[in-house]
Design an enzyme around this catalytic site. Structure first.
Site, PDB file in Angstrom:
ATOM      1  N   ASP A  50       0.822  -1.209   0.000  1.00 16.87           N
ATOM      2  CA  ASP A  50       0.000   0.000   0.000  1.00 16.87           C
ATOM      3  C   ASP A  50       0.855   1.258   0.000  1.00 16.87           C
ATOM      4  OD1 ASP A  50       0.909  -0.559   2.574  1.00 16.87           O
ATOM      5  OD2 ASP A  50      -1.080  -0.944   3.391  1.00 16.87           O
TER       6      ASP A  50
ATOM      7  N   ASN B  35      -7.934  -2.909  14.341  1.00 15.71           N
ATOM      8  CA  ASN B  35      -9.313  -3.183  13.915  1.00 15.71           C
ATOM      9  C   ASN B  35      -9.389  -4.378  12.957  1.00 15.71           C
ATOM     10  OD1 ASN B  35      -8.229  -2.160  11.596  1.00 15.71           O
ATOM     11  ND2 ASN B  35      -9.574  -0.393  11.428  1.00 15.71           N
TER      12      ASN B  35
ATOM     13  N   HIS C  35      -7.544  -4.782  10.230  1.00 17.41           N
ATOM     14  CA  HIS C  35      -7.239  -4.529   8.811  1.00 17.41           C
ATOM     15  C   HIS C  35      -5.963  -5.247   8.391  1.00 17.41           C
ATOM     16  CE1 HIS C  35      -4.894  -0.580   9.870  1.00 17.41           C
ATOM     17  NE2 HIS C  35      -4.005  -1.509   9.536  1.00 17.41           N
TER      18      HIS C  35
ATOM     19  N   GLU D 120      -9.805  -1.881   5.341  1.00 14.98           N
ATOM     20  CA  GLU D 120     -10.446  -1.593   6.619  1.00 14.98           C
ATOM     21  C   GLU D 120     -11.728  -2.419   6.764  1.00 14.98           C
ATOM     22  OE1 GLU D 120      -8.887   0.184   8.677  1.00 14.98           O
ATOM     23  OE2 GLU D 120      -7.959   1.950   7.787  1.00 14.98           O
TER      24      GLU D 120
HETATM   25  C1  F6R Z   1       1.368  -1.519   6.186  1.00 18.40           C
HETATM   26  C2  F6R Z   1       0.085  -2.183   6.303  1.00 18.40           C
HETATM   27  C3  F6R Z   1      -0.725  -2.133   7.546  1.00 18.40           C
HETATM   28  C4  F6R Z   1       0.074  -2.523   8.788  1.00 18.40           C
HETATM   29  C5  F6R Z   1      -0.808  -2.506  10.036  1.00 18.40           C
HETATM   30  C6  F6R Z   1      -0.028  -2.795  11.297  1.00 18.40           C
HETATM   31  O1  F6R Z   1       1.916  -1.702   4.891  1.00 18.40           O
HETATM   32  O2  F6R Z   1      -0.322  -2.738   5.341  1.00 18.40           O
HETATM   33  O3  F6R Z   1      -1.822  -2.998   7.424  1.00 18.40           O
HETATM   34  O4  F6R Z   1       0.608  -3.804   8.625  1.00 18.40           O
HETATM   35  O5  F6R Z   1      -1.419  -1.234  10.157  1.00 18.40           O
HETATM   36  O6  F6R Z   1       0.892  -1.776  11.507  1.00 18.40           O
HETATM   37  P1  F6R Z   1       2.041  -1.910  12.626  1.00 18.40           P
HETATM   38  O7  F6R Z   1       2.910  -3.033  12.201  1.00 18.40           O
HETATM   39  O8  F6R Z   1       2.754  -0.588  12.598  1.00 18.40           O
HETATM   40  O9  F6R Z   1       1.341  -2.176  13.910  1.00 18.40           O
END
Ligand code: F6R
Length: 241
Positions: free
Chosen positions: A67, A136, A138, A143
């Protein structure tokens, strides 16, 4: 779903880097799916170490990131491209032309999404995908929603995600409101997936992902239907299982 519990983030990083090393060793021209955020950093550190030690050669590897924020160019220090350069790419010998990160400033973001999906398919699909998980539930920037997104698309970020990511920006107002993200369908096509979670704030998401119903209200729950998922969690993240 194969769930493994480790004592800390560094042990997870070593184990996940070993999976990447196995993938690259067995298939030097493999396609890796990569994530940003805190969760994969110890893995990337270990991957760089394995390169420095001469154990792994990434010269034939192709990468696709999950992303990117809309509105940030690759030189922006909060762009995911910049993150990947700093945390992995400039420490290993992956070729610049084999690195793929969605462009947050593409003039036609919808076309950018279609082109990205086609490029992954043209590369032969992703062999090993690393994921983090949001509080959440995701994965990538998919989301909680009413349906699972099939392909790469544009999303509005939720307040929960903006709140979680504001720590990297001067203030919550500076966090972009939209992002480009690969879809749940894109992720599910990967041949193997490793999902990393550490800390108590991920415990409920890990429980819902692994033990709850499969529902787009918890996007990661779809991984229950993938035949080759390894979850690497520390004790705090695994505490509700
Ligand atoms: C990032 C991504 C997000 C993160 C998620 C967890 O490329 O795709 O889904 O993996 O928000 O983020 P952290 O690892 O910072 O807790």
């Amino acid at each position: 779903m194969n769930i493994r519990v480790y004592k800390d983030a560094d042990s997870i990083g070593a184990a996940a880097a070993a999976l990447f090393a196995a993938c690259v060793t067995q298939k030097p021209d493999c396609v890796l799916g990569l994530a940003t955020g805190s969760s994969p950093i110890p893995t990337y550190r270990k991957m760089a170490e394995l390169y420095r030690d001469g154990a792994v050669d990434y010269s034939g590897v192709t990468t696709y990131n999950l992303d990117e924020y809309v509105g940030l160019d690759h030189a922006h220090d909060q762009s995911y491209y910049y993150f990947m350069m700093e945390n992995l790419f400039r420490h290993i010998n992956v070729k610049a032309e084999n690195i793929h990160v969605l462009s947050g400033i593409a003039p036609d973001p919808e076309q950018e999404c279609r082109d990205y999906e086609s490029a992954i398919a043209a590369s032969g699909g992703i062999d090993l995908q690393i994921l983090g998980i949001g509080r959440n539930g995701h994965i990538a920037f998919n989301e909680p929603a009413d349906s699972f997104a099939p392909v790469t698309h544009i999303v509005e970020l939720t307040e929960s995600t903006i709140d979680a990511n504001k720590r990297f920006f001067a203030s919550a107002d500076d966090v972009p409101r939209r992002a480009l993200t690969t879809g749940i369908g894109t992720i599910m096509k990967a041949r193997a997936i490793v999902l990393i979670a550490t800390g108590a704030d991920k415990a409920e998401a890990i429980r819902a992902m692994a033990k709850g119903p499969v529902t787009p209200r918890c996007p990661a729950s779809i991984l229950q239907f993938h035949p080759n998922v390894t979850v690497m969690a520390d004790e705090a993240a695994a505490s509700l299982l």
